[in-house]
Design a protein around this motif. Structure first.
Motif, PDB file in Angstrom:
ATOM      1  N   GLN A 252       0.832  -1.205   0.000  1.00 16.75           N
ATOM      2  CA  GLN A 252       0.000   0.000   0.000  1.00 16.75           C
ATOM      3  C   GLN A 252       0.870   1.260   0.000  1.00 16.75           C
ATOM      4  N   GLN A 253       1.945   1.241   0.778  1.00 12.03           N
ATOM      5  CA  GLN A 253       2.850   2.388   0.834  1.00 12.03           C
ATOM      6  C   GLN A 253       3.546   2.625  -0.504  1.00 12.03           C
ATOM      7  N   LEU A 254       3.960   1.535  -1.150  1.00 14.15           N
ATOM      8  CA  LEU A 254       4.606   1.670  -2.459  1.00 14.15           C
ATOM      9  C   LEU A 254       3.631   2.247  -3.474  1.00 14.15           C
ATOM     10  N   LEU A 255       2.384   1.796  -3.440  1.00 18.42           N
ATOM     11  CA  LEU A 255       1.366   2.334  -4.342  1.00 18.42           C
ATOM     12  C   LEU A 255       1.163   3.828  -4.095  1.00 18.42           C
ATOM     13  N   ALA A 256       1.070   4.216  -2.833  1.00 18.03           N
ATOM     14  CA  ALA A 256       0.901   5.634  -2.498  1.00 18.03           C
ATOM     15  C   ALA A 256       2.108   6.457  -2.956  1.00 18.03           C
ATOM     16  N   LEU A 257       3.307   5.908  -2.752  1.00 19.62           N
ATOM     17  CA  LEU A 257       4.522   6.605  -3.170  1.00 19.62           C
ATOM     18  C   LEU A 257       4.558   6.811  -4.674  1.00 19.62           C
ATOM     19  N   THR A 258       4.313   5.749  -5.435  1.00 21.53           N
ATOM     20  CA  THR A 258       4.403   5.863  -6.891  1.00 21.53           C
ATOM     21  C   THR A 258       3.334   6.795  -7.454  1.00 21.53           C
ATOM     22  N   ARG A 259       2.188   6.837  -6.813  1.00 26.43           N
ATOM     23  CA  ARG A 259       1.125   7.742  -7.278  1.00 26.43           C
ATOM     24  C   ARG A 259       1.434   9.192  -6.950  1.00 26.43           C
ATOM     25  N   SER A 260       2.192   9.430  -5.881  1.00 26.69           N
ATOM     26  CA  SER A 260       2.440  10.812  -5.455  1.00 26.69           C
ATOM     27  C   SER A 260       3.687  11.434  -6.092  1.00 26.69           C
ATOM     28  N   LEU A 261       4.512  10.638  -6.758  1.00 23.01           N
ATOM     29  CA  LEU A 261       5.726  11.184  -7.357  1.00 23.01           C
ATOM     30  C   LEU A 261       5.399  12.154  -8.495  1.00 23.01           C
ATOM     31  N   ASP A 262       6.155  13.202  -8.586  1.00 24.20           N
ATOM     32  CA  ASP A 262       6.026  14.178  -9.666  1.00 24.20           C
ATOM     33  C   ASP A 262       6.543  13.530 -10.952  1.00 24.20           C
ATOM     34  N   ARG A 263       5.644  13.228 -11.879  1.00 21.38           N
ATOM     35  CA  ARG A 263       6.023  12.505 -13.109  1.00 21.38           C
ATOM     36  C   ARG A 263       6.919  13.323 -14.033  1.00 21.38           C
ATOM     37  N   SER A 264       6.974  14.620 -13.818  1.00 20.51           N
ATOM     38  CA  SER A 264       7.897  15.418 -14.627  1.00 20.51           C
ATOM     39  C   SER A 264       9.336  15.270 -14.124  1.00 20.51           C
TER      40      SER A 264
END
Length: 64
Positions: free
Chosen positions: A31-43
């Motif tokens: 769950q934490q990894l999912l939250a991290l990857t979703r919150s990263l600035d894709r730019s």
């Protein structure tokens, strides 16, 4: 290697990051990894998740 020159990044593309996890169950680390990857600035970050053994219930959530 990254750094700044005159306030700009030396590399003009997102940095690549690979996250490796054995399974995508519904546990805390997953769950934490999912939250991290979703919150990263894709730019700034090009994030990839590799699941080495078992996709589990969260597998479809990571394909977004």
């Amino acid at each position: 290697m990254t750094g700044r020159k005159e306030g700009r990044p030396l590399i003009d593309r997102p940095a690549r990051v690979v996250h490796v996890i054995p399974a995508l169950k519904t546990g805390g680390a997953e769950q934490q990894l999912l939250a991290l990857t979703r919150s990263l600035d894709r730019s700034r970050w090009d994030s990839t998740v590799i699941c080495s053994h078992f996709l589990g219930a969260l597998g479809p959530d990571y394909s977004e």
